[in-house]
Design an enzyme around this catalytic site. Structure first.
Site, short mmCIF file in Angstrom:
data_model
loop_
_atom_site.label_atom_id
_atom_site.label_comp_id
_atom_site.label_asym_id
_atom_site.label_seq_id
_atom_site.Cartn_x
_atom_site.Cartn_y
_atom_site.Cartn_z
N ASP A 17 19.58 -17.99 -4.76
CA ASP A 17 20.34 -16.88 -4.20
C ASP A 17 20.21 -15.70 -5.17
OD1 ASP A 17 22.33 -15.08 -3.51
OD2 ASP A 17 23.90 -16.59 -3.29
N VAL A 40 19.96 -11.14 3.29
CA VAL A 40 20.18 -10.84 1.87
C VAL A 40 21.02 -9.57 1.72
CG1 VAL A 40 18.00 -9.58 1.52
CG2 VAL A 40 19.02 -10.84 -0.37
N ASP A 41 20.92 -8.66 2.67
CA ASP A 41 21.71 -7.42 2.64
C ASP A 41 23.21 -7.77 2.67
OD1 ASP A 41 22.30 -4.72 2.77
OD2 ASP A 41 21.38 -4.37 4.72
N SER A 126 11.40 -8.24 4.49
CA SER A 126 10.88 -8.21 5.88
C SER A 126 10.61 -9.57 6.52
CB SER A 126 9.60 -7.36 6.02
OG SER A 126 9.91 -5.99 5.98
N THR A 127 10.73 -10.68 5.77
CA THR A 127 10.32 -11.97 6.37
C THR A 127 11.47 -12.74 7.02
OG1 THR A 127 10.53 -13.27 4.34
CG2 THR A 127 8.42 -12.17 4.73
N GLY A 128 12.66 -12.13 7.09
CA GLY A 128 13.79 -12.75 7.78
C GLY A 128 13.97 -12.13 9.14
N TYR A 130 13.41 -9.27 10.15
CA TYR A 130 12.30 -8.39 10.56
C TYR A 130 11.01 -9.14 10.91
CZ TYR A 130 14.87 -4.05 9.54
OH TYR A 130 15.76 -3.01 9.55
N1 APR Z 1 18.97 -14.49 -1.85
C1 APR Z 1 17.62 -14.42 -1.69
N2 APR Z 1 17.02 -14.34 -0.49
C2 APR Z 1 17.82 -14.35 0.61
C3 APR Z 1 19.24 -14.41 0.54
C4 APR Z 1 19.80 -14.48 -0.77
N3 APR Z 1 21.13 -14.55 -0.96
N4 APR Z 1 19.72 -14.39 1.80
C5 APR Z 1 18.66 -14.34 2.64
N5 APR Z 1 17.51 -14.32 1.93
C6 APR Z 1 16.11 -14.28 2.37
C7 APR Z 1 15.82 -14.67 3.80
O1 APR Z 1 15.83 -16.09 3.92
C8 APR Z 1 14.40 -14.11 3.95
O2 APR Z 1 13.45 -14.99 3.34
O3 APR Z 1 15.63 -12.94 2.29
C9 APR Z 1 14.45 -12.82 3.10
C10 APR Z 1 14.55 -11.53 3.89
O4 APR Z 1 15.33 -11.73 5.06
P1 APR Z 1 16.39 -10.67 5.61
O5 APR Z 1 17.56 -10.61 4.70
O6 APR Z 1 16.63 -11.00 7.02
O7 APR Z 1 15.62 -9.24 5.45
P2 APR Z 1 14.53 -8.53 6.38
O8 APR Z 1 13.66 -9.48 7.12
O9 APR Z 1 13.87 -7.51 5.49
O10 APR Z 1 15.38 -7.78 7.49
C11 APR Z 1 16.15 -6.66 7.13
O11 APR Z 1 18.13 -7.55 8.10
O12 APR Z 1 20.22 -7.95 7.24
C12 APR Z 1 19.45 -7.05 7.86
O13 APR Z 1 20.35 -4.97 7.06
C13 APR Z 1 19.21 -5.79 7.05
O14 APR Z 1 18.58 -4.72 9.07
C14 APR Z 1 18.09 -5.25 7.85
C15 APR Z 1 17.23 -6.46 8.14
#
Ligand code: APR
Length: 182
Positions: A17, A40-41, A126-128, A130
């Site tokens: 995390d 992660v946001d 971007s791999t979550g 997005y």
């Molecule tokens: N620590 C590390 N990595 C994390 C955590 C954490 N606490 N929580 C989630 N992740 C990972 C996810 O599993 C994924 O591998 O971060 C990566 C990015 O995923 P997202 O957070 O969904 O980010 P992204 O794909 O860039 O999408 C961005 O999601 O939450 C919204 O406001 C954000 O609209 C934006 C979009």
């Protein structure tokens, strides 16, 4: 933990995390409205507390275009700075997604340099939500960071990718194997 040396600089891969890993600057995977969200946001805003969003409210203006980043304080997080980077949504690969993703990493590292950060932590941008394919994103991310560390970094000494799950870690590990050390 995996590590690659690029001269005196280091790229490290870890699982976990990102809100729990001490660094000078934590990069957030934000959206262009800088409005917070899930993933992660959400974790960064929850762990850091309201001061981060208060600062974003003051600097938001017209937002933060895809491929760029802004910097705030880190509230209660174990860091001095949060760098809010906006990666691209995956739209099939013909909308300059790799270039925009590389740009988000470079913009983040430039802000980290400006802030004097030595150790920067990144999630897999971007791999979550997005939906950028992680095998491709891992190569783009590592290439962009390695190029920056080789040519532009003055104060940034180490970049750690803190990856949330084993599949993401495995994709970054495979991409790290393909990088050529100095
Ligand atoms: N620590 C590390 N990595 C994390 C955590 C954490 N606490 N929580 C989630 N992740 C990972 C996810 O599993 C994924 O591998 O971060 C990566 C990015 O995923 P997202 O957070 O969904 O980010 P992204 O794909 O860039 O999408 C961005 O999601 O939450 C919204 O406001 C954000 O609209 C934006 C979009």
């Amino acid at each position: 933990m995996r590590e690659l040396a690029l001269g005196s600089r280091r790229i490290r891969l870890a699982t976990g995390d990102i809100t729990k890993v001490p660094s000078d600057a934590i990069v957030n995977a934000a959206n262009s409205d800088l409005a917070g969200g899930g993933g992660v946001d959400g974790a960064i805003h929850r762990a850091g507390g309201p001061s981060i969003m208060e600062e974003l409210d003051r600097i938001r203006g017209s937002g933060c275009p895809t491929g760029s980043a802004v910097r705030t304080g880190a509230g209660r997080l174990p860091a001095q700075h949060v760098i809010h980077a906006v990666g691209p949504r995956w739209k099939g690969g013909l909308a300059q997604e790799p270039e925009l993703l590389a740009s988000a990493y470079r913009a983040s590292l430039r802000l980290a340099e400006e802030a004097g950060a030595k150790h920067v932590t990144f999630p897999s941008i971007s791999t979550g939500v997005y939906r950028f394919p992680v095998e491709l994103a891992a190569g783009v991310a590592l290439d962009a960071v390695a190029a920056f560390l080789k040519s532009e970094a003055r104060r940034v000494e180490a970049v750690t990718f803190v990856l949330f799950d084993e599949a993401t870690f495995a994709a970054y590990e495979a991409a790290l194997e393909r990088l050529i050390p100095l």
